[in-house]
Design a protein around this motif. Structure first.
Motif, PDB file in Angstrom:
ATOM      1  N   SER A 194     -42.763  55.087   9.971  1.00 25.02           N
ATOM      2  CA  SER A 194     -43.932  54.204  10.093  1.00 25.02           C
ATOM      3  C   SER A 194     -45.254  54.961   9.921  1.00 25.02           C
ATOM      4  O   SER A 194     -46.228  54.676  10.617  1.00 25.02           O
ATOM      5  N   SER A 195     -45.259  55.899   8.926  1.00 24.33           N
ATOM      6  CA  SER A 195     -46.481  56.661   8.669  1.00 24.33           C
ATOM      7  C   SER A 195     -47.091  57.229   9.953  1.00 24.33           C
ATOM      8  O   SER A 195     -48.206  56.892  10.355  1.00 24.33           O
ATOM      9  N   TRP A 196     -46.313  58.118  10.590  1.00 26.81           N
ATOM     10  CA  TRP A 196     -46.715  58.741  11.871  1.00 26.81           C
ATOM     11  C   TRP A 196     -46.863  57.713  12.978  1.00 26.81           C
ATOM     12  O   TRP A 196     -47.793  57.736  13.773  1.00 26.81           O
ATOM     13  N   TRP A 197     -45.922  56.750  13.000  1.00 29.00           N
ATOM     14  CA  TRP A 197     -45.721  55.873  14.156  1.00 29.00           C
ATOM     15  C   TRP A 197     -46.779  54.777  14.279  1.00 29.00           C
ATOM     16  O   TRP A 197     -46.914  54.169  15.348  1.00 29.00           O
ATOM     17  N   GLY A 208     -35.036  50.993  22.231  1.00 26.86           N
ATOM     18  CA  GLY A 208     -35.716  49.963  21.456  1.00 26.86           C
ATOM     19  C   GLY A 208     -35.615  50.238  19.969  1.00 26.86           C
ATOM     20  O   GLY A 208     -34.526  50.237  19.396  1.00 26.86           O
ATOM     21  N   MET A 209     -36.733  50.518  19.321  1.00 29.72           N
ATOM     22  CA  MET A 209     -36.781  50.757  17.876  1.00 29.72           C
ATOM     23  C   MET A 209     -37.017  52.235  17.560  1.00 29.72           C
ATOM     24  O   MET A 209     -37.595  52.585  16.546  1.00 29.72           O
ATOM     25  N   ALA A 217     -35.781  58.429  13.727  1.00 28.78           N
ATOM     26  CA  ALA A 217     -36.298  57.341  12.897  1.00 28.78           C
ATOM     27  C   ALA A 217     -37.091  56.399  13.782  1.00 28.78           C
ATOM     28  O   ALA A 217     -36.704  56.122  14.918  1.00 28.78           O
ATOM     29  N   MET A 218     -38.244  55.981  13.285  1.00 23.89           N
ATOM     30  CA  MET A 218     -39.091  55.017  13.995  1.00 23.89           C
ATOM     31  C   MET A 218     -39.651  54.078  12.920  1.00 23.89           C
ATOM     32  O   MET A 218     -40.813  54.142  12.575  1.00 23.89           O
TER      33      MET A 218
END
Ligand SMILES: *Cc1c(COP(=O)(O)O)cnc(C)c1O
Length: 455
Positions: free
Chosen positions: A54-57, A376-377, A414-415
């Protein structure tokens, strides 16, 4: 080898990239991205990369989301910016009302990035105690491996030596107590410790620390449930309940830094909600605008707010940033909150997470993977490898397969954004596994430089 990408080379001549030893780019130039849609980044060379972190979360609902774009276009036509001292506007009022309704914390102060939120919370906490006639309470305590940003003030509570070493003389170091990281579970006589046992052990250490230092301590700052930059160190919610109770009994503020874990990342809207507690300060940023614009917020209680409310100017919170409460950023945040409702995102994420679990089962079962975990994710897998530069090598192999993953040390994680379709889930799982095997295949052939742990 493709022809030199002029954008990448011009970047190296003119841009100082973050969190980077620039000399590394001699061998591997930065990847030039032309556009992005949903979970996909599209390079200027026509290749695409799944944005697995996610582009640095920061990204939640994918890149270029039409709802956020429409809100921004509408806002840009009305009001781009006005200073927030002495002025106000609909986006900042509505956003503050909505955040208060979501958290029970009714007073929102704005900054532009995560580190400024950390600094605002620390300053407010110490100033609160000063206004209460307890100015000796001006120090802080954080968790081992905690990350709260990299400005000089935030570094005081960021326990990541690589980020702090060079600036030691500038930093007024906070106290550090043991992390409740569930991986610290010790084998016992009859059974292994549970994550809850580890949480209770860490809480006992916190209590010992507070018993000694409470008179000079303003606040405890922590990342609820997942210490992300530490390598996705996850802990039992019981630690948060214990920390809340200890902060109450020792008269110390609890600052929840949900800059990374807020907005559904851990399964609930905010991570601290899983412990049924309320912090005194809540720091938000990153996902706040859905990953479109820089904005941060610190939310706090009526009690804190009231301690600053006075005829005396100096008792007020005299802190500001030029772009405090920027209308465009606030509109992007409002549109992001609307997407949570419109798409029933938290419920949908539980389904998506199951699908990712299933697809990533071979990765979790890989003979070299330890502590496969999810909150969670957020997924993480520790890799048992002698390669000190595992992270850099893995990143290269994943990018070659059209996947952006950037391990922290030997922890692969992974996020992803909340909008992966079946194809994207399979792409993530298949290529994450293939990149792991490709990286491990290099073990025999190469000498080992020093270890690196960068987020
Ligand atoms: C990223 C992060 C910060 C710092 O935010 P910036 O916007 O990078 O300054 C602070 N705390 C946590 C937990 C973070 O993950």
């Amino acid at each position: 080898m493709s022809a030199p990408d002029t954008l990448a080379h011009r970047s190296l001549a003119s841009v100082w990239h973050p969190c980077t030893q620039m000399k590394r780019h001699e061998a591997e130039p930065p990847v030039a991205i032309a556009r992005a849609q949903g979970p996909w980044l599209h390079g200027t060379d026509g290749r695409r990369y799944l944005d697995g972190i996610s582009s640095w979360w920061v990204n939640l609902f994918g890149h270029g989301h039409p709802h956020i774009q429409a809100a921004l276009a509408d806002q840009l036509a009305r009001l781009d910016h006005v200073m927030l001292a002495g002025f106000t506007h609909a986006p900042v009022v509505e956003l503050s009302e909505r955040l208060a309704a979501l958290t029970g914390l009714g007073h929102a102060f704005y900054g532009s990035d995560g580190a400024s939120a950390t600094e605002i919370a620390l300053k407010m906490s110490a100033h609160y105690w000063r206004n209460q006639g307890q100015s000796a309470k001006n120090r802080f305590v954080g968790l081992a491996g905690g990350y709260h940003g990299e400005t000089v003030g935030a570094l005081a509570v960021t326990d990541i030596p690589l980020f702090r070493e060079a600036y030691g003389p500038l930093v007024r170091l906070a106290g550090t107590v043991p992390s409740p990281d569930a991986r610290a579970a010790q084998p016992g006589e009859s059974a292994r410790e549970t994550p809850r046992d580890v949480a209770l052990r860490a809480a006992a250490a916190l209590e010992a620390w507070l018993a000694e230092h409470h008179a000079t301590t303003a606040a405890l700052i922590l990342e609820p449930l997942v210490q992300c930059a530490a390598g996705m160190a996850m802990h039992d919610a019981e630690y948060l309940r214990q920390a809340r109770a200890l902060c109450d009994s020792y008269n110390v503020h609890l600052v929840a830094d949900e800059i990374a874990v807020g907005f559904g990342r851990t399964g609930t809207m905010f991570a601290h909600q899983q412990a049924g507690i309320r912090p005194d300060f809540l720091c938000l940023s990153k996902g706040l605008t859905g990953g479109t614009l820089a904005l941060s917020a610190v939310l706090t209680t009526d009690t804190v707010y009231a301690a600053f409310y006075d005829d005396d100017v100096a008792r007020g919170f005299l802190h500001s940033h030029s772009y405090t409460g920027n209308p465009l950023a606030c509109r992007a945040a409002l549109a992001t909150l609307e997407l949570f409702e419109q798409t029933d995102a938290l419920a949908r994420n539980t389904v998506l997470a199951q699908a990712i679990d299933t697809a990533c089962a071979p990765l979790a079962a890989h003979p070299r993977v330890r502590h496969a975990r999810r909150q969670g994710m957020i997924w993480a897998w520790d890799v048992d490898t002698p390669l000190p530069d595992f992270a850099r090598r893995y990143h290269r192999h994943a990018m070659a397969r059209g996947l952006l993953l950037r391990p922290i040390g030997r922890t692969l994680y992974a996020m992803p954004p909340y909008v992966l379709d079946d194809e994207a889930v399979q792409h993530l799982a298949t290529n994450a596994l293939a990149a792991l095997d490709a990286t491990l295949a290099e073990e025999a052939t190469t000498p080992a430089p020093t270890e690196e742990r960068l987020p």
